[in-house]
Motif scaffolding. Structure first.
Motif: not given
Length: 185
Positions: A124-132, A158-161, A171-175
């Motif tokens: 719906d949002q046409k987005s990807v969420d990755i964690t690792g 999206d680049y969380p600090l 531990s990271f995550h990006f959207t």
């Protein structure tokens, strides 16, 4: 005891020829009888197979008439329901995005040594969420830069600090968003 033939040589030859002629007649007669027997067996087999062919054709005609009767409307309705289900599936498959293109576009981006734990796509949002997990902060920054450079396929990352707070064992995550061309067939 030895048998001595006292007949003249010409008569002895005639007797030998008669024995040979008799043997040839026996062979010819046996050959003719066996040929006639084989011919009769083949002829009988032909009639048998024609009879079986007619019987099978009659059975097929009976089965076809049973299929055409109204007694089989239930089977026809089940077949029609399955055909409708298949056509609905084909329509859905044709209209849904091609997620394999998204995965193919993303696969070369993570640097070696970096582990992607989850890869979630929101249609719906046409987005990807990755964690690792990453052994170093530099690999997380390199992943961010790789995604950012691939503007043909992805945008609005999206680049969380918190991704770069720890120098090791990060531990990271990006959207990020997916370009529309990846979602088209």
């Amino acid at each position: 005891m030895k048998t001595i033939n006292l007949l003249p040589k010409i008569r002895q030859r005639e007797l030998r020829y008669e024995i040979i002629l008799h043997s040839l007649w026996v062979i010819a007669t046996l050959s003719l009888v066996s040929f006639a027997l084989v011919f009769l067996v083949q002829f009988a087999t032909k009639f048998y197979l024609q009879f079986e062919d007619n019987a099978i054709k009659q059975q097929v005609a009976e089965l076809q008439s049973q299929v055409d009767k109204q007694q089989n409307t239930e089977i026809k309705s089940k077949i029609e329901a399955v055909n409708n289900l298949i056509s609905d599936y084909l329509n859905l498959a044709g209209s849904s995005p091609q997620w394999s293109k998204v995965i193919k576009a993303f696969a070369p981006l993570p640097p070696s040594g970096l582990q992607i734990s989850t890869f979630t796509i929101d249609p719906d949002q046409k987005s990807v969420d990755i964690t690792g997990l990453s052994p170093t902060r530099d690999l997380v920054i390199l992943l961010y830069n790789n995604i950012l450079q691939d503007s043909n396929d992805f945008y609005d990352i999206d680049y969380p600090l918190e991704n770069v707070v720890n120098p090791v064992n990060v531990s990271f995550h990006f959207t990020f968003k997916i370009q529309d061309k990846l979602l088209q067939q």
